[in-house]
Design an enzyme around this catalytic site. Sequence first.
Site, short mmCIF file in Angstrom:
data_model
loop_
_atom_site.label_atom_id
_atom_site.label_comp_id
_atom_site.label_asym_id
_atom_site.label_seq_id
_atom_site.Cartn_x
_atom_site.Cartn_y
_atom_site.Cartn_z
N ALA A 118 -31.21 4.54 -6.00
CA ALA A 118 -32.16 5.19 -5.09
C ALA A 118 -31.95 6.69 -5.14
CB ALA A 118 -31.96 4.69 -3.66
N ASN A 128 -39.88 5.46 -5.69
CA ASN A 128 -38.61 5.00 -6.27
C ASN A 128 -37.82 4.11 -5.32
OD1 ASN A 128 -36.60 5.13 -8.42
ND2 ASN A 128 -35.37 6.26 -6.97
N TYR A 135 -36.77 9.93 3.37
CA TYR A 135 -35.64 9.18 2.81
C TYR A 135 -35.30 7.99 3.72
CZ TYR A 135 -30.80 7.92 1.94
OH TYR A 135 -29.65 7.20 1.73
N HIS A 186 -23.33 17.75 -0.15
CA HIS A 186 -22.47 17.14 0.86
C HIS A 186 -21.28 18.03 1.22
CE1 HIS A 186 -24.57 13.56 -0.82
NE2 HIS A 186 -24.78 13.43 0.46
N ILE A 212 -21.56 27.00 7.08
CA ILE A 212 -21.59 25.99 8.15
C ILE A 212 -22.98 26.01 8.76
CG2 ILE A 212 -20.64 25.31 10.39
CD1 ILE A 212 -17.98 26.58 9.51
N ARG A 259 -19.64 13.78 12.15
CA ARG A 259 -20.07 12.66 11.29
C ARG A 259 -18.90 11.71 11.07
NH1 ARG A 259 -24.02 14.68 12.49
NH2 ARG A 259 -25.75 15.50 11.28
N GLY A 271 -33.21 18.75 10.89
CA GLY A 271 -33.03 17.30 10.82
C GLY A 271 -31.59 16.83 10.97
N ASP A 272 -30.65 17.73 11.27
CA ASP A 272 -29.25 17.32 11.47
C ASP A 272 -29.02 16.94 12.94
OD1 ASP A 272 -28.04 17.48 8.99
OD2 ASP A 272 -27.34 19.54 9.25
N1 UDP Z 1 -22.85 20.79 6.24
C1 UDP Z 1 -22.58 22.15 6.35
N2 UDP Z 1 -22.60 22.91 5.21
C2 UDP Z 1 -22.88 22.39 3.98
C3 UDP Z 1 -23.13 20.99 3.87
C4 UDP Z 1 -23.12 20.23 5.02
O1 UDP Z 1 -22.34 22.66 7.44
O2 UDP Z 1 -22.89 23.14 2.99
C5 UDP Z 1 -22.87 19.97 7.45
C6 UDP Z 1 -24.20 19.29 7.71
O3 UDP Z 1 -25.06 20.16 8.40
C7 UDP Z 1 -23.78 18.06 8.51
C8 UDP Z 1 -22.40 17.72 7.95
O4 UDP Z 1 -21.95 18.91 7.28
O5 UDP Z 1 -23.64 18.42 9.87
C9 UDP Z 1 -22.44 16.59 6.95
O6 UDP Z 1 -23.46 16.89 5.98
P1 UDP Z 1 -23.62 16.08 4.64
O7 UDP Z 1 -24.73 16.72 3.88
O8 UDP Z 1 -22.30 15.97 3.96
O9 UDP Z 1 -24.02 14.62 5.09
P2 UDP Z 1 -25.22 14.11 6.05
O10 UDP Z 1 -24.59 13.93 7.40
O11 UDP Z 1 -26.30 15.13 6.04
O12 UDP Z 1 -25.61 12.83 5.43
#
Ligand code: UDP
Length: 353
Positions: free
Chosen positions: A92, A109, A160, A213, A231, A245, A307-308
């Site tokens: 996926a 997809n 997604y 990530h 951040i 998370r 979207g976070d």
């Molecule tokens: N994050 C961040 N800076 C980055 C990548 C991620 O601060 O360069 C934060 C993101 O906003 C989230 C957490 O890290 O709060 C985890 O993000 P990730 O993309 O790893 O996984 P997600 O939770 O989006 O699936």
Amino acid sequence: MTTPDSMRRVLVTGAAGYIGSHACMRLIESGCRVVGLDDLSRGHRGATRALESAASRAPGEFEFVEGSIADRTGTVELLTDRRIEVVMHFAAFAYVGESVERPLLYYDNNAGGACRLLQAVEEAGVPRFVFSSTCATYGEPPEDRIPIAEDCPQSPINPYGRSKLMVERMLEDRVEAARTAGTPFAATMLRYFNVAGSDPEGRVGEDHRPETHLIPICLEVAAGRREALVIHGDDYPTPDGTCIRDYVHVVDLVDAHLAVMDAMKDGELRRYNVGLGHGWSVREVLESCRRVTGRDIPATMGPRRPGDPPTLFANASSIGRDLDWSPRFTDLDETVATAWRWMQANPSGYGAD
Ligand code: UDP
């Protein structure tokens, strides 16, 4: 090569990807006959080579087939010819941002591809299906639903998450139809939280292009491949203002697939959250990466990423209770250390592969 009849025959879609390759590795180690299917659009041939090499020393077997889940006829032939008993479906696309920009790509997809795969699975009479779903199907649950249990209402906030939820609905209907018809079929959807880490032996690892990530980005900064971590916001309603998370190690995650593969009974549809049951903030993850690498990882503050949700972690008690599954990697530093080992040994991931 002759495969003994006692060997479990498993098809893994997305076998050359991050989680799919780790699943193949554990299946091979546990003595399964694994057929890995991948169209290599995002997966890596290097991963399939690592699996072939591991299989030569493991009790199981591995065969790589380059192909697409969209090719229904080809998949039916493959499933029938290799007498597949279980399909684990990882293939996926998984970038939230990309799904917002190119939603139809994701619906085609992730949802369309899964539908064609399920048709092939039905036609070939494969009785077991394990689906790689996601906590993104929950969207932004209200505070009183955290930790998130499986009965939390699913209301994804991006294409997604919606494309994955569509597959869950397909599976619900497909299991119901099989139950009514009395044909053997069972399915499980595993809703992953944040998957992290790499094979502790360093044979396969995480190589996303582009990488988005948190943990691999921190490690890329530590390795000198990026200047700084940005951040994404520190004004969230959490103790240190950054998002929280639930980071589950990829090996623990794939172990959940092996556990459920043996537990499913005809007519069953199971849903499990796979996480640790608690979370770490972005700042805590950054500190862990600094401790593990022993390097100063510069970080700057940026705006929130759209979207976070502030806090996401699982109530993973169902899978613990039903399958006797519990994560072995509960120390974030240990999880990060496996990812760091892979990155140091493979500075450009799988390279041109
Ligand atoms: N994050 C961040 N800076 C980055 C990548 C991620 O601060 O360069 C934060 C993101 O906003 C989230 C957490 O890290 O709060 C985890 O993000 P990730 O993309 O790893 O996984 P997600 O939770 O989006 O699936």
